[in-house]
Motif scaffolding. Sequence first.
Motif, mmCIF file in Angstrom:
data_model
loop_
_atom_site.group_PDB
_atom_site.id
_atom_site.type_symbol
_atom_site.label_atom_id
_atom_site.label_comp_id
_atom_site.label_asym_id
_atom_site.label_seq_id
_atom_site.Cartn_x
_atom_site.Cartn_y
_atom_site.Cartn_z
ATOM 1 N N SER A 107 -6.075 -6.729 19.104
ATOM 2 C CA SER A 107 -5.950 -8.054 18.492
ATOM 3 C C SER A 107 -5.155 -8.056 17.195
ATOM 4 C CB SER A 107 -7.343 -8.637 18.232
ATOM 5 O OG SER A 107 -8.112 -7.768 17.411
ATOM 6 N N VAL A 108 -4.784 -6.875 16.691
ATOM 7 C CA VAL A 108 -4.017 -6.812 15.447
ATOM 8 C C VAL A 108 -2.735 -6.008 15.665
ATOM 9 C CG1 VAL A 108 -6.146 -6.933 14.116
ATOM 10 C CG2 VAL A 108 -5.082 -4.711 14.504
ATOM 11 N N TYR A 109 -1.769 -6.255 14.769
ATOM 12 C CA TYR A 109 -0.547 -5.451 14.760
ATOM 13 C C TYR A 109 -0.856 -4.140 14.033
ATOM 14 C CZ TYR A 109 2.781 -9.005 16.377
ATOM 15 O OH TYR A 109 3.480 -9.904 17.132
ATOM 16 N N GLY A 110 -0.922 -3.068 14.772
ATOM 17 C CA GLY A 110 -1.213 -1.778 14.164
ATOM 18 C C GLY A 110 -0.090 -1.230 13.319
ATOM 19 N N THR A 111 1.059 -1.890 13.348
ATOM 20 C CA THR A 111 2.185 -1.465 12.518
ATOM 21 C C THR A 111 2.368 -2.382 11.310
ATOM 22 O OG1 THR A 111 3.686 -2.766 13.898
ATOM 23 C CG2 THR A 111 3.404 -0.440 14.466
ATOM 24 N N ARG A 112 1.430 -3.317 11.109
ATOM 25 C CA ARG A 112 1.532 -4.269 9.988
ATOM 26 C C ARG A 112 0.173 -4.348 9.301
ATOM 27 N NH1 ARG A 112 3.810 -9.284 13.138
ATOM 28 N NH2 ARG A 112 3.474 -10.350 11.148
ATOM 29 N N ASP A 165 -4.744 3.460 -5.708
ATOM 30 C CA ASP A 165 -4.684 4.893 -5.408
ATOM 31 C C ASP A 165 -4.169 5.190 -4.002
ATOM 32 O OD1 ASP A 165 -5.456 5.718 -7.896
ATOM 33 O OD2 ASP A 165 -7.538 6.135 -7.362
ATOM 34 N N VAL A 166 -4.374 4.283 -3.064
ATOM 35 C CA VAL A 166 -3.925 4.553 -1.697
ATOM 36 C C VAL A 166 -2.402 4.546 -1.598
ATOM 37 C CG1 VAL A 166 -3.813 2.223 -0.656
ATOM 38 C CG2 VAL A 166 -4.667 4.157 0.702
ATOM 39 N N THR A 167 -1.719 4.064 -2.636
ATOM 40 C CA THR A 167 -0.252 4.095 -2.654
ATOM 41 C C THR A 167 0.289 5.415 -3.226
ATOM 42 O OG1 THR A 167 -0.080 3.054 -4.848
ATOM 43 C CG2 THR A 167 -0.170 1.591 -2.942
ATOM 44 N N ARG A 168 -0.586 6.339 -3.552
ATOM 45 C CA ARG A 168 -0.130 7.641 -4.050
ATOM 46 C C ARG A 168 0.664 8.377 -2.964
ATOM 47 N NH1 ARG A 168 -3.502 9.916 -8.430
ATOM 48 N NH2 ARG A 168 -3.222 11.946 -7.474
ATOM 49 N N SER A 227 0.848 11.590 4.208
ATOM 50 C CA SER A 227 -0.046 12.003 5.290
ATOM 51 C C SER A 227 0.129 11.140 6.538
ATOM 52 C CB SER A 227 -1.505 11.951 4.827
ATOM 53 O OG SER A 227 -1.951 10.618 4.655
ATOM 54 N N ALA A 228 0.603 9.907 6.358
ATOM 55 C CA ALA A 228 0.835 9.002 7.491
ATOM 56 C C ALA A 228 1.927 8.016 7.097
ATOM 57 C CB ALA A 228 -0.442 8.266 7.868
ATOM 58 N N PRO A 229 3.180 8.444 7.115
ATOM 59 C CA PRO A 229 4.287 7.590 6.663
ATOM 60 C C PRO A 229 4.321 6.257 7.407
ATOM 61 C CG PRO A 229 5.034 9.840 6.976
ATOM 62 C CD PRO A 229 3.644 9.776 7.539
ATOM 63 N N GLY A 230 4.443 5.183 6.633
ATOM 64 C CA GLY A 230 4.564 3.857 7.227
ATOM 65 C C GLY A 230 3.268 3.223 7.675
ATOM 66 N N LEU A 231 2.144 3.916 7.540
ATOM 67 C CA LEU A 231 0.874 3.368 8.026
ATOM 68 C C LEU A 231 0.437 2.161 7.198
ATOM 69 C CD1 LEU A 231 -1.498 3.629 10.002
ATOM 70 C CD2 LEU A 231 -2.574 5.201 8.379
ATOM 71 N N ILE A 232 0.505 2.275 5.875
ATOM 72 C CA ILE A 232 0.162 1.178 4.977
ATOM 73 C C ILE A 232 1.459 0.526 4.500
ATOM 74 C CG2 ILE A 232 -0.976 0.518 2.824
ATOM 75 C CD1 ILE A 232 -2.889 1.573 4.967
ATOM 76 N N VAL A 263 5.039 2.783 -1.507
ATOM 77 C CA VAL A 263 4.356 1.655 -0.873
ATOM 78 C C VAL A 263 4.297 0.511 -1.884
ATOM 79 C CG1 VAL A 263 2.175 0.825 0.085
ATOM 80 C CG2 VAL A 263 2.986 3.135 0.631
ATOM 81 N N PRO A 264 4.761 -0.691 -1.539
ATOM 82 C CA PRO A 264 4.731 -1.807 -2.487
ATOM 83 C C PRO A 264 3.304 -2.098 -2.970
ATOM 84 C CG PRO A 264 6.154 -2.335 -0.633
ATOM 85 C CD PRO A 264 5.449 -1.059 -0.279
ATOM 86 N N LEU A 265 3.180 -2.324 -4.277
ATOM 87 C CA LEU A 265 1.877 -2.539 -4.907
ATOM 88 C C LEU A 265 1.950 -3.774 -5.793
ATOM 89 C CD1 LEU A 265 -1.022 -1.597 -5.665
ATOM 90 C CD2 LEU A 265 0.036 -0.138 -7.416
ATOM 91 N N LEU A 266 0.934 -4.640 -5.669
ATOM 92 C CA LEU A 266 0.781 -5.818 -6.521
ATOM 93 C C LEU A 266 -0.513 -5.668 -7.302
ATOM 94 C CD1 LEU A 266 1.320 -8.804 -7.425
ATOM 95 C CD2 LEU A 266 0.140 -9.510 -5.316
ATOM 96 N N ALA A 267 -0.451 -5.817 -8.639
ATOM 97 C CA ALA A 267 -1.646 -5.732 -9.484
ATOM 98 C C ALA A 267 -1.842 -7.046 -10.222
ATOM 99 C CB ALA A 267 -1.520 -4.579 -10.478
#
Length: 281
Positions: free
Chosen positions: A141-146, A161-164, A170-175, A194-198
């Motif tokens: 039901s979801v886009y596993g690539t988005r 931290d997940v953008t480190r 460890s999994a390029p392109g996953l997030i 990985v783009p980050l918004l704070a």
Amino acid sequence: MVRGNAGCIARLCAAISFCIVIGGTTRAKAQTHSEYVTIPVFQVAHARPPQQPLTGQLLVPWGNGPFPVVILLHGCGGVAANEALWSDRLAGWGYASLILNSFAARQVASVCAPAYQPLVTPIDRAGDVMNAAAWLRNVPSVYGTRIGVLGLSHGGGTAADVTRREFQQSAPGLIKASVDYYGRCRDASAHGTVPLLALAGEDDTWGDPARTCKEFATRLRPDQPFEVYTYPGTVHGFDNPRAQALREGEGHPIQYNHTAAEDSYARVKAFLDRYVGHAGR
């Protein structure tokens, strides 16, 4: 690097600093179907996994899927009402969401008190995010690539931290992108691409997210997409309409701020649409 839309709206600009205002958007209601899920755990470098499978609630908008999906990360007190509000808001924007519970599998109720914070760290929870994202890749039901991430407070620090680099490699392109609501920004030297918004209140004393994230911005390269917006006269939990009355958490003020919240929602929607949603296909 701090980026924004050059089309300022004077009324909002007067209420916001360290930013340029993007046009507003309103929250939309949407029906979802939901299920409670169990997520197998694998070892992720630098993170301590729980001994039991992770659990969460998957909420998917009614309609023709699959949908882009956002992993929602609770604060230091565990899953609360604000995550449900965010899942509804995201559904209105056309996103599925996974409210990920990092505490139940570890038999932890809260890590808000300083003495309890080592029990489950943002790095540990970043490992949880990688587990959840890998699981989502196989959900029809979801886009596993988005897949995006949005975290609140302790979950916001996890979202940062997940953008480190270590997790990205460890999994390029996953997030695809990550949103940090009033979580501390740490160690810009370890940040990947990985783009980050704070988003943070300037009067938030719980981890000083406005100061740390603005300093973080000054240490990044142009190829590391990062946006930070801070709100004067605003404290912790400003996005949560359930926090109308001023209260304290571990000695720090917590209160909703309508102007800051509405502006932040618009920024989050624009950010997710750019990197995760329709424009991010």
